[in-house]
Design a protein around this motif. Structure first.
Motif, PDB file in Angstrom:
ATOM      1  N   VAL A   7       0.924  -1.608   0.274  1.00 12.69           N
ATOM      2  CA  VAL A   7       0.055  -0.056  -0.042  1.00 12.69           C
ATOM      3  C   VAL A   7       1.010   1.290   0.307  1.00 12.69           C
ATOM      4  CG1 VAL A   7      -1.914   1.589   1.209  1.00 12.69           C
ATOM      5  CG2 VAL A   7      -2.094  -1.205   1.048  1.00 12.69           C
ATOM      6  N   ALA A   8       2.198   1.173   0.785  1.00 12.10           N
ATOM      7  CA  ALA A   8       3.034   2.203   0.439  1.00 12.10           C
ATOM      8  C   ALA A   8       3.644   2.631  -0.202  1.00 12.10           C
ATOM      9  CB  ALA A   8       4.175   1.958   1.583  1.00 12.10           C
ATOM     10  N   LEU A   9       3.562   1.598  -0.909  1.00  8.49           N
ATOM     11  CA  LEU A   9       4.437   1.564  -2.729  1.00  8.49           C
ATOM     12  C   LEU A   9       3.825   2.651  -3.414  1.00  8.49           C
ATOM     13  CD1 LEU A   9       6.953   1.185  -3.855  1.00  8.49           C
ATOM     14  CD2 LEU A   9       5.785  -1.651  -4.628  1.00  8.49           C
ATOM     15  N   ALA A  10       2.286   1.569  -3.578  1.00  7.23           N
ATOM     16  CA  ALA A  10       1.400   2.061  -4.525  1.00  7.23           C
ATOM     17  C   ALA A  10       1.013   3.712  -4.383  1.00  7.23           C
ATOM     18  CB  ALA A  10       0.010   1.165  -4.222  1.00  7.23           C
ATOM     19  N   ALA A  11       1.088   3.949  -3.001  1.00  5.77           N
ATOM     20  CA  ALA A  11       1.067   5.206  -2.569  1.00  5.77           C
ATOM     21  C   ALA A  11       2.137   6.706  -3.127  1.00  5.77           C
ATOM     22  CB  ALA A  11       0.594   5.734  -0.774  1.00  5.77           C
ATOM     23  N   GLY A  12       3.383   5.367  -3.038  1.00  7.64           N
ATOM     24  CA  GLY A  12       4.921   6.768  -3.289  1.00  7.64           C
ATOM     25  C   GLY A  12       4.623   6.544  -4.645  1.00  7.64           C
ATOM     26  N   SER A  13       3.951   5.551  -5.330  1.00  3.15           N
ATOM     27  CA  SER A  13       4.177   5.718  -6.959  1.00  3.15           C
ATOM     28  C   SER A  13       3.980   7.554  -7.457  1.00  3.15           C
ATOM     29  CB  SER A  13       3.922   4.239  -7.200  1.00  3.15           C
ATOM     30  OG  SER A  13       2.536   4.954  -7.411  1.00  3.15           O
ATOM     31  N   LEU A  14       2.740   7.774  -6.769  1.00  3.86           N
ATOM     32  CA  LEU A  14       1.885   8.760  -6.727  1.00  3.86           C
ATOM     33  C   LEU A  14       2.622  10.095  -6.923  1.00  3.86           C
ATOM     34  CD1 LEU A  14      -1.460   8.616  -5.089  1.00  3.86           C
ATOM     35  CD2 LEU A  14      -1.399   7.728  -7.261  1.00  3.86           C
ATOM     36  N   ALA A  15       4.112  10.070  -6.046  1.00  7.43           N
ATOM     37  CA  ALA A  15       4.614  11.371  -5.491  1.00  7.43           C
ATOM     38  C   ALA A  15       5.348  11.162  -7.435  1.00  7.43           C
ATOM     39  CB  ALA A  15       5.897  11.398  -5.473  1.00  7.43           C
ATOM     40  N   LEU A  16       5.764  10.672  -8.565  1.00 12.42           N
ATOM     41  CA  LEU A  16       5.374  10.779  -9.793  1.00 12.42           C
ATOM     42  C   LEU A  16       4.545  10.786 -10.959  1.00 12.42           C
ATOM     43  CD1 LEU A  16       8.852   8.434  -9.604  1.00 12.42           C
ATOM     44  CD2 LEU A  16       8.629  10.735  -9.629  1.00 12.42           C
ATOM     45  N   ARG A  17       3.107  11.213 -10.374  1.00 15.33           N
ATOM     46  CA  ARG A  17       2.388  10.895 -11.531  1.00 15.33           C
ATOM     47  C   ARG A  17       2.090  11.849 -12.852  1.00 15.33           C
ATOM     48  NH1 ARG A  17      -2.010  14.309 -10.789  1.00 15.33           N
ATOM     49  NH2 ARG A  17      -2.055  15.577  -8.957  1.00 15.33           N
ATOM     50  N   ARG A  18       2.932  13.101 -12.565  1.00 14.58           N
ATOM     51  CA  ARG A  18       2.682  13.818 -13.292  1.00 14.58           C
ATOM     52  C   ARG A  18       4.030  14.439 -14.192  1.00 14.58           C
ATOM     53  NH1 ARG A  18       0.480  19.535 -11.593  1.00 14.58           N
ATOM     54  NH2 ARG A  18       1.207  18.755  -9.742  1.00 14.58           N
ATOM     55  N   ARG A  19       5.352  14.003 -13.156  1.00 11.68           N
ATOM     56  CA  ARG A  19       6.752  13.772 -14.196  1.00 11.68           C
ATOM     57  C   ARG A  19       7.299  12.616 -14.950  1.00 11.68           C
ATOM     58  NH1 ARG A  19      10.220  14.827  -8.960  1.00 11.68           N
ATOM     59  NH2 ARG A  19       8.555  13.847  -8.145  1.00 11.68           N
ATOM     60  N   ALA A  20       6.579  11.268 -14.849  1.00 11.46           N
ATOM     61  CA  ALA A  20       6.527   9.615 -14.991  1.00 11.46           C
ATOM     62  C   ALA A  20       5.589   9.480 -15.097  1.00 11.46           C
ATOM     63  CB  ALA A  20       7.693   9.178 -14.566  1.00 11.46           C
TER      64      ALA A  20
END
Length: 368
Positions: free
Chosen positions: A45-58
């Motif tokens: 769950v934490a990994l899925a949430a952390g991926s949102l930090a790149l939602r616009r850049r990548a």
């Protein structure tokens, strides 16, 4: 208002969404009479949430990481929960920020991959796909609307820029074009009388000098208005020409040898500035056409009132239709000035000979 940078804003979103998902996962499990996912599930769950930090850049790789984390979470047998909301956010972000084709390909790949893999709670249950399809459809619709709005705004900006360039070109054409026509006429008179009446040459040269100065002042004012930022200091601009300057305009044409009769009703001088400026420019351009094209010996300018409208008539005894040879910005500019005030303008051969320009400009109702 200061806006956060993309990395900071998306990092904050990932932190908030991750915290909410981690706190909401055990509650979702209890609602389904299931046990919690365990440490490994919380890490996913934490990994899925952390991926949102790149939602616009990548957005593509971010969706791949989020999709893989959610698939592994479900494969572990963990119950449905807020992790699907994280997947929905990632899918919507990909639909918004990837190029059009990639915005379809990335979410479709994740959807197909999850469908092909037998995941607990997913296999044979098509409702879970709504967590991907609905956000993708909503984001795609919003993106299409955003693109249409942007194109409309760009088109409005281009049209405004074009209209402003056209207005400036019209101003320069009217002021400088008239001055050059008068100068050419005065120079012709000077050459004609140079040998027979040398004393008249001085009068023509004085008129050329005065006309040149007036034209340069008008050009400087227009260019200064174009080039100086608002509030910047600079030499004073020439006053906006109006009805009061029509007499001086006519005198300048007379000095070149063209007989011009001027008739102005007293109330005409008390008109709003936009109307007065349009009157001046229409008379100026009409007289310029007389000087350049009509080969006329006499012109007449009449300014009067009729049923709440200001009448502007410029006629000559020249070649008639040939007075309209200047089909550049002249006649279209006069039509545009009249139309901008809600009026109308006609130009064509006069029944009695020569050429006639007539404009009707509405005037605002006067308060008694």
């Amino acid at each position: 208002m200061h806006r956060l940078s993309v990395p900071v804003a998306d990092g904050a979103l990932a932190l908030v969404a991750g915290t909410a998902a981690l706190l909401g996962t055990p509650h979702a499990a209890r609602l389904q009479d299931e046990t919690g996912p365990g440490r490994g599930g919380y890490a996913l769950v934490a990994l899925a949430a952390g991926s949102l930090a790149l939602r616009r850049r990548a957005p593509g790789p971010a969706l791949a990481v989020c999709g893989a984390a959610v698939a592994a979470y479900l494969a572990s047998g963990a119950p449905f929960g807020p992790v699907l909301v994280l997947l929905a956010v990632s899918v919507g972000s990909a639909a918004l920020h990837l190029p059009p084709r990639a915005a379809v390909a990335w979410p479709a790949s994740v959807l197909v991959g999850a469908t092909l893999v037998s995941l607990p709670g997913v296999d044979g249950n098509p409702l879970w796909a709504l967590w991907m399809v609905l956000p993708w459809a909503a984001a795609t619709a919003w993106r299409a609307r955003r693109d249409v709005t942007r194109r409309q705004r760009e088109e409005e900006l281009r049209r405004s820029a074009y209209e402003e360039r056209l207005r400036l070109a019209q101003e320069i054409h009217d002021s400088v074009g008239h001055g050059l026509a008068v100068i050419a006429m005065q120079a012709g008179v000077a050459l004609h009388v140079l040998d027979r009446r040398p004393e008249d040459v001085r009068r023509s040269l004085v008129a050329i000098r005065d006309t040149s100065r007036a034209s340069l002042d008008g050009l400087r004012g227009t260019l200064q208005a174009l080039g100086l930022p608002e509030g910047a200091d600079g030499p004073p601009l020439a006053p906006v020409p109006g009805v009061e300057q029509v007499e001086r305009l006519v005198e300048g044409v007379r000095a070149g040898g063209l007989e011009v009769a001027l008739r102005v009703e007293p109330d005409v001088r008390e008109v709003p500035e936009p109307v007065g400026q349009a009157v001046y420019r229409i008379v100026q351009e009409a007289l310029t056409n007389v000087v350049r094209h009509a080969q006329a010996g006499r012109a007449e300018v009449t300014l009067g009132l009729d049923a709440g409208e200001l009448l502007v008539v410029v006629s000559d005894d020249g070649r008639g239709a040939s007075s309209a040879e200047g089909q550049g910005l002249g006649l279209p500019g006069m039509h545009a000035r009249a139309a901008a005030l809600g009026g109308e303008l006609s130009a064509g051969p006069s029944p009695s000979g020569g050429f006639r320009v007539a404009a009707r400009l509405p005037l605002p109702a006067r308060v008694p």
